[in-house]
Write a protein that holds these residues in place. Structure first.
Motif, PDB file in Angstrom:
ATOM      1  N   LEU A   1       0.713  -1.693   0.067  1.00  9.25           N
ATOM      2  CA  LEU A   1      -0.123  -0.028  -0.083  1.00  9.25           C
ATOM      3  C   LEU A   1       0.720   1.244   0.592  1.00  9.25           C
ATOM      4  O   LEU A   1       1.753   1.426   0.693  1.00  9.25           O
ATOM      5  N   CYS A   2       0.240   2.153  -0.535  1.00 15.74           N
ATOM      6  CA  CYS A   2       0.666   3.630  -1.597  1.00 15.74           C
ATOM      7  C   CYS A   2       0.754   4.018   1.039  1.00 15.74           C
ATOM      8  O   CYS A   2       0.750   3.950   1.469  1.00 15.74           O
ATOM      9  N   THR A   3       2.292   5.126   1.375  1.00 17.23           N
ATOM     10  CA  THR A   3       2.277   5.049   2.202  1.00 17.23           C
ATOM     11  C   THR A   3       1.490   7.058   2.552  1.00 17.23           C
ATOM     12  O   THR A   3       1.167   7.135   3.584  1.00 17.23           O
TER      13      THR A   3
ATOM     14  N   LEU B   1      -0.314  -0.266  -4.647  1.00 19.87           N
ATOM     15  CA  LEU B   1       0.224  -0.284  -5.541  1.00 19.87           C
ATOM     16  C   LEU B   1       0.726  -0.798  -6.968  1.00 19.87           C
ATOM     17  O   LEU B   1       1.087  -0.895  -7.851  1.00 19.87           O
ATOM     18  N   ALA B   2       0.244  -2.559  -7.067  1.00 19.65           N
ATOM     19  CA  ALA B   2       0.322  -3.470  -8.423  1.00 19.65           C
ATOM     20  C   ALA B   2      -0.964  -2.720  -8.754  1.00 19.65           C
ATOM     21  O   ALA B   2      -0.292  -3.242 -10.017  1.00 19.65           O
ATOM     22  N   ASP B   3      -1.241  -1.642  -9.010  1.00 22.06           N
ATOM     23  CA  ASP B   3      -2.132  -0.968  -9.932  1.00 22.06           C
ATOM     24  C   ASP B   3      -1.826   0.064  -9.731  1.00 22.06           C
ATOM     25  O   ASP B   3      -1.848   0.731 -11.275  1.00 22.06           O
ATOM     26  N   GLY B   4      -0.368   0.368  -9.955  1.00 28.43           N
ATOM     27  CA  GLY B   4       0.000   1.442 -10.643  1.00 28.43           C
ATOM     28  C   GLY B   4       1.548   1.077 -11.647  1.00 28.43           C
ATOM     29  O   GLY B   4       1.006  -0.029 -12.225  1.00 28.43           O
ATOM     30  N   LEU B   5       1.573   2.303 -12.246  1.00 26.25           N
ATOM     31  CA  LEU B   5       2.236   2.403 -13.229  1.00 26.25           C
ATOM     32  C   LEU B   5       3.965   1.909 -12.726  1.00 26.25           C
ATOM     33  O   LEU B   5       4.172   2.729 -12.069  1.00 26.25           O
ATOM     34  N   VAL B   6       4.091   0.947 -13.328  1.00 23.39           N
ATOM     35  CA  VAL B   6       5.890   0.176 -13.318  1.00 23.39           C
ATOM     36  C   VAL B   6       6.755   0.696 -14.413  1.00 23.39           C
ATOM     37  O   VAL B   6       6.320   0.194 -15.687  1.00 23.39           O
ATOM     38  N   MET B   7       7.023   1.766 -14.200  1.00 20.66           N
ATOM     39  CA  MET B   7       8.351   1.977 -15.446  1.00 20.66           C
ATOM     40  C   MET B   7       9.603   1.847 -14.725  1.00 20.66           C
ATOM     41  O   MET B   7      10.573   2.719 -13.806  1.00 20.66           O
ATOM     42  N   ASP B   8      10.478   1.542 -15.750  1.00 20.40           N
ATOM     43  CA  ASP B   8      12.162   0.874 -14.917  1.00 20.40           C
ATOM     44  C   ASP B   8      12.051   0.766 -13.705  1.00 20.40           C
ATOM     45  O   ASP B   8      11.410  -1.289 -13.117  1.00 20.40           O
ATOM     46  N   PHE B   9      12.702   0.630 -12.311  1.00 21.93           N
ATOM     47  CA  PHE B   9      12.437   0.570 -11.230  1.00 21.93           C
ATOM     48  C   PHE B   9      12.082   1.664 -10.384  1.00 21.93           C
ATOM     49  O   PHE B   9      12.204   1.834  -9.149  1.00 21.93           O
ATOM     50  N   GLU B  10      10.403   2.283 -10.646  1.00 24.09           N
ATOM     51  CA  GLU B  10       9.582   3.261 -10.161  1.00 24.09           C
ATOM     52  C   GLU B  10       8.545   2.917 -10.739  1.00 24.09           C
ATOM     53  O   GLU B  10       7.828   1.593 -11.518  1.00 24.09           O
ATOM     54  N   VAL B  11       7.859   2.712  -9.256  1.00 20.38           N
ATOM     55  CA  VAL B  11       6.352   2.195  -9.423  1.00 20.38           C
ATOM     56  C   VAL B  11       5.583   4.173  -8.557  1.00 20.38           C
ATOM     57  O   VAL B  11       5.985   4.389  -7.939  1.00 20.38           O
ATOM     58  N   GLU B  12       4.349   4.275  -9.460  1.00 21.01           N
ATOM     59  CA  GLU B  12       3.539   5.139  -9.157  1.00 21.01           C
ATOM     60  C   GLU B  12       2.015   5.020  -8.922  1.00 21.01           C
ATOM     61  O   GLU B  12       1.467   3.793  -9.473  1.00 21.01           O
TER      62      GLU B  12
ATOM     63  N   THR C   1      14.763   0.269  -3.312  1.00 18.56           N
ATOM     64  CA  THR C   1      14.446   0.563  -1.918  1.00 18.56           C
ATOM     65  C   THR C   1      13.642   1.118  -1.230  1.00 18.56           C
ATOM     66  O   THR C   1      13.525   1.261  -0.120  1.00 18.56           O
ATOM     67  N   GLY C   2      12.513   1.139  -1.970  1.00 20.10           N
ATOM     68  CA  GLY C   2      11.229   1.288  -0.948  1.00 20.10           C
ATOM     69  C   GLY C   2      11.029   3.448  -1.190  1.00 20.10           C
ATOM     70  O   GLY C   2      10.582   3.682  -0.745  1.00 20.10           O
ATOM     71  N   GLU C   3      12.162   3.953  -1.412  1.00 23.71           N
ATOM     72  CA  GLU C   3      12.712   5.577  -1.351  1.00 23.71           C
ATOM     73  C   GLU C   3      11.778   5.874  -2.160  1.00 23.71           C
ATOM     74  O   GLU C   3      10.916   5.892  -2.968  1.00 23.71           O
ATOM     75  N   ALA C   4      10.412   7.414  -1.472  1.00 20.60           N
ATOM     76  CA  ALA C   4      10.017   8.198  -2.174  1.00 20.60           C
ATOM     77  C   ALA C   4      10.441   9.269  -2.695  1.00 20.60           C
ATOM     78  O   ALA C   4      11.027   9.598  -1.897  1.00 20.60           O
ATOM     79  N   ILE C   5       9.994   8.831  -3.977  1.00 15.26           N
ATOM     80  CA  ILE C   5      10.500   9.585  -5.169  1.00 15.26           C
ATOM     81  C   ILE C   5      10.245  11.350  -5.365  1.00 15.26           C
ATOM     82  O   ILE C   5      10.544  12.253  -6.396  1.00 15.26           O
ATOM     83  N   ARG C   6       9.305  11.085  -5.133  1.00 18.77           N
ATOM     84  CA  ARG C   6       8.021  12.217  -6.061  1.00 18.77           C
ATOM     85  C   ARG C   6       7.048  12.333  -4.406  1.00 18.77           C
ATOM     86  O   ARG C   6       5.535  11.069  -4.261  1.00 18.77           O
ATOM     87  N   LEU C   7       6.373  13.088  -4.816  1.00 18.27           N
ATOM     88  CA  LEU C   7       5.069  14.123  -3.731  1.00 18.27           C
ATOM     89  C   LEU C   7       4.516  13.404  -4.345  1.00 18.27           C
ATOM     90  O   LEU C   7       4.131  13.465  -6.167  1.00 18.27           O
TER      91      LEU C   7
ATOM     92  N   ALA D   1       4.145  11.180  -1.776  1.00 23.75           N
ATOM     93  CA  ALA D   1       4.271  10.340  -1.398  1.00 23.75           C
ATOM     94  C   ALA D   1       5.532  10.712  -0.722  1.00 23.75           C
ATOM     95  O   ALA D   1       6.801  11.102  -1.571  1.00 23.75           O
ATOM     96  N   CYS D   2       5.842  10.690   0.761  1.00 23.42           N
ATOM     97  CA  CYS D   2       6.966  11.064   1.944  1.00 23.42           C
ATOM     98  C   CYS D   2       7.293  10.153   2.240  1.00 23.42           C
ATOM     99  O   CYS D   2       8.535  10.530   3.486  1.00 23.42           O
ATOM    100  N   GLU D   3       7.371   9.019   3.138  1.00 25.06           N
ATOM    101  CA  GLU D   3       7.586   7.980   3.398  1.00 25.06           C
ATOM    102  C   GLU D   3       8.228   6.550   3.007  1.00 25.06           C
ATOM    103  O   GLU D   3       6.654   6.792   1.828  1.00 25.06           O
ATOM    104  N   ASN D   4       8.913   5.945   3.177  1.00 24.57           N
ATOM    105  CA  ASN D   4       9.542   5.681   2.015  1.00 24.57           C
ATOM    106  C   ASN D   4       8.481   4.343   2.474  1.00 24.57           C
ATOM    107  O   ASN D   4       8.315   3.813   3.693  1.00 24.57           O
ATOM    108  N   LEU D   5       9.031   3.222   1.613  1.00 23.01           N
ATOM    109  CA  LEU D   5       7.986   1.676   1.488  1.00 23.01           C
ATOM    110  C   LEU D   5       8.810   0.508   2.471  1.00 23.01           C
ATOM    111  O   LEU D   5      10.440   0.460   1.973  1.00 23.01           O
ATOM    112  N   LYS D   6       8.098   0.068   3.393  1.00 23.92           N
ATOM    113  CA  LYS D   6       9.346  -1.301   3.695  1.00 23.92           C
ATOM    114  C   LYS D   6       9.257  -1.784   2.485  1.00 23.92           C
ATOM    115  O   LYS D   6       8.512  -2.584   1.606  1.00 23.92           O
ATOM    116  N   THR D   7      10.796  -2.574   2.420  1.00 20.33           N
ATOM    117  CA  THR D   7      10.839  -3.781   1.384  1.00 20.33           C
ATOM    118  C   THR D   7      11.365  -4.911   2.163  1.00 20.33           C
ATOM    119  O   THR D   7      11.719  -4.932   3.281  1.00 20.33           O
ATOM    120  N   TYR D   8      11.295  -6.082   1.047  1.00 19.34           N
ATOM    121  CA  TYR D   8      12.002  -7.687   2.004  1.00 19.34           C
ATOM    122  C   TYR D   8      12.623  -8.177   0.680  1.00 19.34           C
ATOM    123  O   TYR D   8      12.049  -7.658  -0.187  1.00 19.34           O
TER     124      TYR D   8
END
Length: 103
Positions: A43-45, A51-62, A74-80, A82-89
């Protein structure tokens, strides 16, 4: 850490994502442009949209709701917004099966 089977690699399009639910939680599993696999919280933070319903391009998900963007490696939030990173596994492919390490 427990490794759990999430799906087959062929179930995920290249530069795509799939929803994976386990133990009452939801995750997103991604297939990169180089066939690498990754797993994040599902889930988006920002607003808890899957997020599986979002657009995936390269190594990013919108995020499909407000267009926040994460680096799913990395889970890093890179565009507002979204400002809280995702947990990764950790994720891996064994004999065509995608497995994720949970816990």
């Amino acid at each position: 850490m427990t490794w759990v089977s999430a799906c087959k690699l062929e179930d995920i399009e290249q530069e795509g994502a799939i929803r994976f639910d386990h133990g009452g939680r939801t995750y997103a599993v991604y297939r990169g442009p180089d066939d690498s696999v990754y797993c994040t919280a599902g889930l988006c933070t920002h607003e808890a949209v899957h997020l599986a319903d979002g657009l995936v391009m390269d190594f990013e998900v919108e995020c499909p709701k407000h267009s926040g963007v994460f680096d799913y490696r990395t889970g890093e939030a890179i565009r507002l917004p979204a400002c809280e990173n995702l947990k990764t596994y950790p994720a891996e492919v064994i004999d065509g099966e995608v497995r994720v390490a949970l816990g």
